[in-house]
Write an enzyme that holds these catalytic residues in place. Structure first.
Site, mmCIF file in Angstrom:
data_model
loop_
_atom_site.group_PDB
_atom_site.id
_atom_site.type_symbol
_atom_site.label_atom_id
_atom_site.label_comp_id
_atom_site.label_asym_id
_atom_site.label_seq_id
_atom_site.Cartn_x
_atom_site.Cartn_y
_atom_site.Cartn_z
ATOM 1 N N LYS A 1 0.862 -1.181 0.000
ATOM 2 C CA LYS A 1 0.000 0.000 0.000
ATOM 3 C C LYS A 1 0.900 1.234 0.000
ATOM 4 O O LYS A 1 1.935 1.245 0.676
ATOM 5 C CB LYS A 1 -0.871 -0.039 1.268
ATOM 6 C CG LYS A 1 -1.896 1.078 1.371
ATOM 7 C CD LYS A 1 -2.730 0.912 2.644
ATOM 8 C CE LYS A 1 -3.830 1.947 2.762
ATOM 9 N NZ LYS A 1 -4.654 1.751 3.981
ATOM 10 N N SER B 1 -9.618 1.667 3.052
ATOM 11 C CA SER B 1 -8.768 2.452 2.185
ATOM 12 C C SER B 1 -7.721 1.650 1.426
ATOM 13 O O SER B 1 -7.136 2.161 0.476
ATOM 14 C CB SER B 1 -8.063 3.531 3.017
ATOM 15 O OG SER B 1 -7.208 2.930 3.977
ATOM 16 N N SER C 1 -9.673 -0.822 7.217
ATOM 17 C CA SER C 1 -9.131 -0.705 5.856
ATOM 18 C C SER C 1 -8.380 -1.905 5.308
ATOM 19 O O SER C 1 -8.037 -1.914 4.126
ATOM 20 C CB SER C 1 -8.235 0.518 5.748
ATOM 21 O OG SER C 1 -9.038 1.670 5.677
HETATM 22 N N1 GLN Z 1 -13.154 3.887 6.717
HETATM 23 C C1 GLN Z 1 -12.439 4.308 7.866
HETATM 24 C C2 GLN Z 1 -12.020 5.754 7.727
HETATM 25 O O1 GLN Z 1 -12.311 6.319 6.752
HETATM 26 C C3 GLN Z 1 -11.258 3.423 8.106
HETATM 27 C C4 GLN Z 1 -10.068 3.768 7.323
HETATM 28 C C5 GLN Z 1 -8.877 2.944 7.674
HETATM 29 O O2 GLN Z 1 -8.972 1.899 8.290
HETATM 30 N N2 GLN Z 1 -7.718 3.449 7.278
HETATM 31 O O3 GLN Z 1 -11.412 6.322 8.574
#
Ligand code: GLN
Length: 486
Positions: free
Chosen positions: A76, A151, A175
């Site tokens: 990532k 994400s 994410s």
């Molecule tokens: N969807 C969550 C957010 O927008 C989690 C994102 C993540 O785990 N990086 O913060």
């Protein structure tokens, strides 16, 4: 070759069926032909990868290669890589090249794995659909009109489409697990502190945790035992022996106590997702596990608490992007204030700005006690819910996300997007580990089963997931996308 698991590819390399160069070359060709459509990579490091593959092949010939040497992976684009751009999905870091490697990147390199590139993601890991990326959305290989989740959507889509056998993601509120569920792969969020965060661009430091995304739990075990462990450069990493996760996969499920949190099967759960998850739980029963209902009474407070704490930490972490030391800088600033304002206005996307505003507000004098402090108290209650549940059962199970992957562009309202995180976010607030395992389909779109365990019980979690994968074949299903290519 693209259909194989990491474990199978490792065996193939070991047996001399193919070289690392052949393996990496084939993966790079798939990326070249298929990723125009998917958009799962931000940067592909083909030349460097092939040179490293040659080095891995030479090491193997010399009898000098570890079990993972020569295997292609992707990272990532939140993990710092020396000499290779780390954008974090943001215009702010579009030309940022880190002078050092993240600890996990260093560990993977020492194990001889080959990084093929950096995967697409929501800007600064804020999002649940990968639509917040400066580099454009990623498509779900199971259905190109659907999002891959976020994400870590690029990592999930790349693994699902067989561009790489495995990738690293990060999970602050779901994410790793939610995109794994949406793309029909296996994704593990380790216990907070199990994996070093050094060199991982910070979103919400008390919640962020890196982890593996792959086809199978066995592959996740291989990667976790490589990246986990104490790191003197991350004071929140925990000094605890890293178990041999791969050796512990064959635990018996007889007598395993599974708790089904009643709050995870309520309103808002898609019926097809529920059916798939309940079928998966029946498989566990048939393998000897005992199932009972439990309660996590503060579940409804997880989203509000998270969306105070995460933006608060983000507003503080992201204050470093001021146009002075690194990252985007506006043209011809008239003074320092102009430099800050225009740099940040130009460099950050809409969702990131929204969170910085929320976080700055909740941390400001007069609001701190009402929001931030209150959210921290709620966080404690949420953690206690899990500890109480684990007094009664060994693991918890439920859906990873309330719906299957939704259509690109379908979630226009930020709050409805935040509601996607209902089953994943409390896990980060509590710091416990969680895994998403492929458990069926809703139409064309995959469904994930989430399994949760007490702090540092990753071995158990991986074993429980592995046993399911010995009894089912959901993790072996492949999308039609890209099938025509070798
Ligand atoms: N969807 C969550 C957010 O927008 C989690 C994102 C993540 O785990 N990086 O913060």
């Amino acid at each position: 070759m693209h259909d194989k698991t990491l474990t199978e590819l490792a065996a193939g390399l070991q047996a001399g069926e193919f070289s690392s160069r052949e393996l990496c070359q084939a993966a790079l060709e798939r990326i070249e032909h298929l990723d125009g459509e998917l958009n799962s990579f931000i940067t592909v490091t083909a030349e460097q990868a092939l040179a490293n593959a040659d080095a891995a092949d030479r090491a193997r010939e010399a009898g000098d290669a570890g079990p993972l040497a020569g295997l292609p992976l992707a990272l990532k684009d939140i993990f710092c890589t020396q000499g290779v751009r780390t954008s974090c999905g943001s215009k702010m870091l579009d030309d940022f090249v880190s002078p050092y490697d993240a600890t996990v990147v260093e560990k993977l390199r020492q194990a001889g794995t080959i990084n093929l590139g950096k995967t697409n993601m929501d800007e600064f890991a804020m999002g649940s659909s990968n639509e917040n990326s400066f580099y454009g959305p990623v498509k779900n290989p199971w259905d190109l009109s659907a999002v891959p989740g976020g994400s870590s959507g690029g990592s999930a889509a790349a693994v699902a489409a067989g561009l790489v056998p495995a990738a690293l993601g990060t999970d602050t509120g779901g994410s790793i697990r939610q995109p794994a569920a949406f793309c029909g792969i296996t994704g593990l969020k380790p216990t907070y502190g199990r994996v070093s965060r050094y060199g991982m661009v910070a979103y919400a430091s008390s919640l962020d945790q890196g982890g593996p995304m792959a086809r199978t739990a066995a592959d996740c075990a291989l990667l976790l035992e490589t990246i986990a462990g104490h790191d003197v450069r991350d004071s929140t990493s925990v000094a605890r022996v890293v178990p041999d996760y791969s050796a512990e996969l064959d635990t018996s499920l007889a007598g395993l106590k599974i708790g089904l949190p009643k709050e995870y099967f309520g309103d808002g759960l898609d019926p097809e997702v529920e059916t798939a998850v309940r079928e998966a739980i029946k498989v566990y029963e048939s393998l000897g596990a005992k199932v009972c209902e439990v309660s996590l009474p503060h579940t409804h407070l997880a989203i509000p608490a998270y969306y105070v704490i995460a933006p608060a930490e983000a507003s503080s972490n992201l204050s470093r992007y001021d146009g002075v030391r690194f990252g985007h800088r506006c043209e011809d600033p008239t003074d320092l204030e102009d430099l800050y304002k225009r740099t940040r206005a130009e460099g950050f996307g809409e969702e990131v700005k929204r969170r910085i505003l929320i976080g700055t507000h909740t941390l400001s004098e007069g609001f701190f006690d009402a929001y931030y402090l209150k959210a921290q108290q709620v966080r404690r209650l949420i953690r206690q819910d899990f500890l109480d549940a684990f007094d009664e059962v060994d693991v918890l199970m439920g859906p990873t996300a309330p719906t299957p992957a939704f259509d690109l562009g379908a979630q226009k309202d930020p709050v409805s997007m935040y509601l996607q995180d209902i089953y994943t976010i409390a896990v980060n607030l509590a710091g416990i580990p969680g895994i998403s395992v492929p458990a069926g389909f809703a139409g064309k779109r995959p469904v994930g089963l989430q399994v949760l365990a007490p702090h540092f019980a990753e071995a158990q979690l991986l074993g429980v997931a592995h046993q399911f994968q010995q009894a089912t074949d959901w993790h072996l299903k492949r999308p039609a996308f890209g099938k025509e290519m070798a």
